[in-house]
Design a protein around this motif. Sequence first.
Motif, PDB file in Angstrom:
ATOM      1  N   ALA B  93     128.623  29.064  80.033  1.00 52.62           N
ATOM      2  CA  ALA B  93     128.266  27.664  80.262  1.00 52.62           C
ATOM      3  C   ALA B  93     129.426  26.737  79.899  1.00 52.62           C
ATOM      4  N   PHE B  94     130.127  27.014  78.815  1.00 52.64           N
ATOM      5  CA  PHE B  94     131.276  26.167  78.440  1.00 52.64           C
ATOM      6  C   PHE B  94     132.348  26.235  79.532  1.00 52.64           C
ATOM      7  N   LYS B  95     132.513  27.436  80.114  1.00 51.05           N
ATOM      8  CA  LYS B  95     133.504  27.616  81.177  1.00 51.05           C
ATOM      9  C   LYS B  95     133.067  26.842  82.426  1.00 51.05           C
ATOM     10  N   PRO B 121     115.284  26.769  70.598  1.00 52.88           N
ATOM     11  CA  PRO B 121     115.725  27.256  71.915  1.00 52.88           C
ATOM     12  C   PRO B 121     115.664  26.185  73.007  1.00 52.88           C
ATOM     13  N   THR B 122     114.930  25.085  72.755  1.00 52.17           N
ATOM     14  CA  THR B 122     114.826  24.053  73.791  1.00 52.17           C
ATOM     15  C   THR B 122     115.184  22.673  73.212  1.00 52.17           C
ATOM     16  N   PRO B 123     116.424  22.503  72.779  1.00 50.95           N
ATOM     17  CA  PRO B 123     116.775  21.227  72.142  1.00 50.95           C
ATOM     18  C   PRO B 123     116.926  20.099  73.158  1.00 50.95           C
ATOM     19  N   THR B 124     116.565  18.889  72.741  1.00 49.01           N
ATOM     20  CA  THR B 124     116.854  17.702  73.539  1.00 49.01           C
ATOM     21  C   THR B 124     118.337  17.360  73.371  1.00 49.01           C
ATOM     22  N   GLU B 125     118.820  16.431  74.200  1.00 51.46           N
ATOM     23  CA  GLU B 125     120.216  16.009  74.048  1.00 51.46           C
ATOM     24  C   GLU B 125     120.451  15.471  72.638  1.00 51.46           C
ATOM     25  N   ALA B 153     121.112  26.990  77.158  1.00 48.74           N
ATOM     26  CA  ALA B 153     119.733  27.106  76.671  1.00 48.74           C
ATOM     27  C   ALA B 153     118.808  27.469  77.832  1.00 48.74           C
ATOM     28  N   SER B 154     118.969  26.774  78.980  1.00 49.28           N
ATOM     29  CA  SER B 154     118.116  27.082  80.141  1.00 49.28           C
ATOM     30  C   SER B 154     118.317  28.517  80.584  1.00 49.28           C
ATOM     31  N   GLU B 155     119.575  28.919  80.642  1.00 54.89           N
ATOM     32  CA  GLU B 155     119.923  30.269  81.073  1.00 54.89           C
ATOM     33  C   GLU B 155     119.302  31.319  80.134  1.00 54.89           C
TER      34      GLU B 155
END
Lengths: 284, 164
Positions: B93-95, B121-125, B153-155
């Motif tokens: 994801a960073f890439k 596992p499901t953090p808000t911004e 996180a979604s992945e």
Amino acid sequence: MIPGSFDYHRPKSVAEATGLVARYGDTARVIAGGHSLIPMMKLRMTDLDHLVDLQDIGELRGISVNGQSVEIGAMTTQHELIASEVLTEVAPIITEAALQIADPQVRYMGTIGGNVANGDPGNDMPGLMQCLDATYTLSGPDGTRDVKARDFYEAAYFTAREEEEILTKIYFQANGAGYAYEKQKRKIGDYATAASAVLIAKEGDVCSFASIAMTNLADTPIYADAASSELVGSGLDQAAIDAAVAAAIDAIDPAEDNRGPIEFKKHVAGVILRRAIERAISRA
Amino acid sequence: MSKKMHLEMTVNGQKVETLAEPRELLIHVLRERLGITGPHIGCETSHCGACTVDFNGKSVKSCNVFAAQAQGAEVTTIEGLGDPDNLHPLQTAFKEHHGLQCGYCTPGMITRAHRLLQENPTPTEEEIRFGMAGNLCRCTGYQNIVKSIQAAASEMNAAKEAAE
């Protein structure tokens, strides 16, 4: 940034730890989370020959809540305080304050015992513990004794703890009052420019209980007794809040430093305290 | 000089041992004695978070922990999360979301984000920004770091659901 040399000890019990401290005297220091001590050692502002690590002493950990009685082991981390549902239920002001300390990494390591025992006027928990009227238990070679948080702080880094004593736990009675811990800081991870812990309870429209303490506005935390008295018995109207803020500003004694001149700090202290009082009232 | 200690810890799932003086910091032992150079030394004053490693399930700044304190501990560094042929979803994801420019802060960012997603596992911004507040980046302005963590996180949640 390498500290001077020392020998490392990891005792398994409070008795073993106090024994080590008694044996090595002022050449020994205990380490809890280490996030105040290690930076000082790296700067070579603290010199010691024996480091006594408390991490393996199980009896120093944990939160116990029995009705309104709260007991917190000294090695309980800020992260553990925040994560404790039972503590948040009975003393949410601790959660609110702990979330404003440093950053996540520091909160995983930093402990409540280290925070209150170090005597750093910038630390948030000492003022909060004075607000809660908490008591500290100290363990030394001659047994244990209790000291009120309000009597513990003598000057910056000077406390009622004797050199051979270890602060082992903190206890207090929660009272369900409205609460707020308000902190102004320049950036995440900074110490407070000004912070305030406030508890307020009402009976009908009249304030039945108030407790106010101020952080980083003198060389010790300030329990602002006179400010609390201005609120108790009042209708928590603007005039009473003004009087409480004035009394608190009168009680503090900030020093000029890189967070600003004295006048600025007094101004910020007033703003922060007013916000804290208003939020505590809204929750009372 | 004090005597060297015999240190044993588990780093990235491998038992390791080394000799080190008690005053040696965990970051120095990882990099210089164990050759694990993923965690970086940025400020060395526990502000920047470039040296973040996972220490017994906690994110810590390894420039502010003595290696002696890690005696017997489980330590995970960026090397333990993925490798070039098998990137961790956070690395991917960073890439893909341009979560790095110079890359200096990235090992600490990803190691910290890994622990954050274990706990939430499901953090808000907002929760990501608060949870990543101990890691500084001087290039990205953080926006793409936040996006990368959200994407990872979604992945990770999708992969977990698919597995169940």
